[in-house]
Design a protein around this motif. Structure first.
Motif, mmCIF file in Angstrom:
data_model
loop_
_atom_site.group_PDB
_atom_site.id
_atom_site.type_symbol
_atom_site.label_atom_id
_atom_site.label_comp_id
_atom_site.label_asym_id
_atom_site.label_seq_id
_atom_site.Cartn_x
_atom_site.Cartn_y
_atom_site.Cartn_z
ATOM 1 N N ILE A 129 39.840 -102.089 -63.904
ATOM 2 C CA ILE A 129 38.772 -101.366 -63.198
ATOM 3 C C ILE A 129 37.460 -102.138 -63.327
ATOM 4 C CG2 ILE A 129 37.378 -99.246 -63.201
ATOM 5 C CD1 ILE A 129 39.995 -97.760 -64.053
ATOM 6 N N THR A 130 37.195 -102.666 -64.511
ATOM 7 C CA THR A 130 35.977 -103.453 -64.740
ATOM 8 C C THR A 130 35.956 -104.671 -63.824
ATOM 9 O OG1 THR A 130 35.773 -102.674 -67.012
ATOM 10 C CG2 THR A 130 34.667 -104.745 -66.476
ATOM 11 N N LYS A 131 37.072 -105.374 -63.683
ATOM 12 C CA LYS A 131 37.139 -106.544 -62.801
ATOM 13 C C LYS A 131 36.822 -106.153 -61.358
ATOM 14 C CE LYS A 131 40.425 -109.245 -65.533
ATOM 15 N NZ LYS A 131 41.826 -109.725 -65.599
ATOM 16 N N LYS A 132 37.335 -105.017 -60.904
ATOM 17 C CA LYS A 132 37.047 -104.551 -59.530
ATOM 18 C C LYS A 132 35.548 -104.277 -59.354
ATOM 19 C CE LYS A 132 41.498 -102.680 -58.087
ATOM 20 N NZ LYS A 132 42.467 -102.663 -59.149
ATOM 21 N N LYS A 133 34.921 -103.709 -60.376
ATOM 22 C CA LYS A 133 33.476 -103.451 -60.313
ATOM 23 C C LYS A 133 32.694 -104.762 -60.292
ATOM 24 C CE LYS A 133 33.681 -98.836 -62.253
ATOM 25 N NZ LYS A 133 33.349 -97.935 -63.354
ATOM 26 N N VAL A 134 33.143 -105.749 -61.054
ATOM 27 C CA VAL A 134 32.506 -107.070 -61.045
ATOM 28 C C VAL A 134 32.653 -107.699 -59.660
ATOM 29 C CG1 VAL A 134 32.631 -109.427 -61.978
ATOM 30 C CG2 VAL A 134 32.676 -107.452 -63.529
ATOM 31 N N ASP A 135 33.840 -107.563 -59.032
ATOM 32 C CA ASP A 135 34.056 -108.069 -57.668
ATOM 33 C C ASP A 135 33.029 -107.468 -56.707
ATOM 34 O OD1 ASP A 135 36.302 -109.483 -58.556
ATOM 35 O OD2 ASP A 135 37.720 -107.932 -57.900
ATOM 36 N N GLN A 136 32.783 -106.160 -56.826
ATOM 37 C CA GLN A 136 31.806 -105.486 -55.953
ATOM 38 C C GLN A 136 30.406 -106.049 -56.172
ATOM 39 O OE1 GLN A 136 32.502 -101.432 -57.163
ATOM 40 N NE2 GLN A 136 34.204 -101.141 -55.714
ATOM 41 N N ILE A 137 30.048 -106.322 -57.431
ATOM 42 C CA ILE A 137 28.733 -106.883 -57.744
ATOM 43 C C ILE A 137 28.578 -108.279 -57.120
ATOM 44 C CG2 ILE A 137 27.248 -107.758 -59.611
ATOM 45 C CD1 ILE A 137 28.522 -105.449 -61.362
ATOM 46 N N ILE A 138 29.584 -109.116 -57.277
ATOM 47 C CA ILE A 138 29.552 -110.480 -56.725
ATOM 48 C C ILE A 138 29.373 -110.418 -55.208
ATOM 49 C CG2 ILE A 138 30.937 -112.588 -56.343
ATOM 50 C CD1 ILE A 138 29.825 -112.235 -59.243
ATOM 51 N N LYS A 139 30.088 -109.505 -54.576
ATOM 52 C CA LYS A 139 30.002 -109.348 -53.112
ATOM 53 C C LYS A 139 28.622 -108.836 -52.698
ATOM 54 C CE LYS A 139 32.489 -107.320 -49.242
ATOM 55 N NZ LYS A 139 33.567 -106.426 -48.822
ATOM 56 N N SER A 140 28.137 -107.786 -53.359
ATOM 57 C CA SER A 140 26.853 -107.194 -52.957
ATOM 58 C C SER A 140 25.680 -108.129 -53.244
ATOM 59 C CB SER A 140 26.649 -105.836 -53.618
ATOM 60 O OG SER A 140 26.374 -105.973 -54.995
#
Length: 185
Positions: free
Chosen positions: A170-181
């Motif tokens: 779940i943490t990795k998915k949240k990091v993915d969202q941060i990188i994208k945004s």
């Protein structure tokens, strides 16, 4: 394009190094190599995991932040960050919360701060499993710095991303969202 520094912070055992490695493996965002006077753990290599320094050599560098923690010095140098930025548009760094505040103050919007949080018992268990010396572990989890780093500092509230890292996927998915945004990659 502006150079970015992804600042990963939180208490020991919250998953900072795991997220730094994830950024490197998934997005080719290297970590800035920091300096320490502590001895290497099994498998750690000089110039890859840290620059392992003597007390004397440590203080010859130009630091963005440095801290004494559990009897050892840790710091991130301007030289190491600039060397990374020569070859990459983004880099990550793992620092304590005081270091994260320094990076945010110095680099503003170009410093993307990710604060990792885990409850005290989980962190203590992770540190124990990591193989830290028992006496040093007890000293660390009772230190003012460790207790301070369990919570996001007021200077970073509203200026950073907070992730409760109880599940690494779940943490990795949240990091993915941060990188994208943040349009890092």
């Amino acid at each position: 394009m502006d150079k970015k520094i992804i600042v990963i912070t939180g208490a020991s055992g919250t998953g900072k190094t795991t997220i730094s490695k994830y950024l490197k493996n998934t997005y080719r965002i290297p970590s800035v190599i920091t300096h320490t006077t502590r001895l290497p753990r099994d498998g750690e290599k000089n110039g890859i995991d840290y620059y392992f320094e003597t007390e004397d050599s440590f203080f010859k560098n130009h630091y963005l932040e440095k801290v004494e923690y559990s009897g050892h010095w840790y710091g991130s140098s301007e030289e190491s960050l600039n060397k990374t930025w020569e070859n990459y548009d983004a880099a990550s760094i793992v620092v304590d919360t005081q270091g994260a505040i320094s990076y945010k103050e110095r680099y503003g919007e170009n410093a993307i701060v990710i604060f990792l949080e885990v409850d005290y018992d989980t962190v203590a268990q992770r540190l124990k499993l990591r193989g830290d010396d028992h006496k040093r572990l007890i000293s660390r989890i009772n230190s003012d710095e460790f207790l301070r780093d369990l919570r996001i500092p007021k200077e970073l509230e509203g200026k950073s991303y907070k992730i409760v890292n109880n599940d690494i996927e779940i943490t990795k998915k949240k990091v993915d969202q941060i990188i994208k945004s943040e349009k890092v990659n």
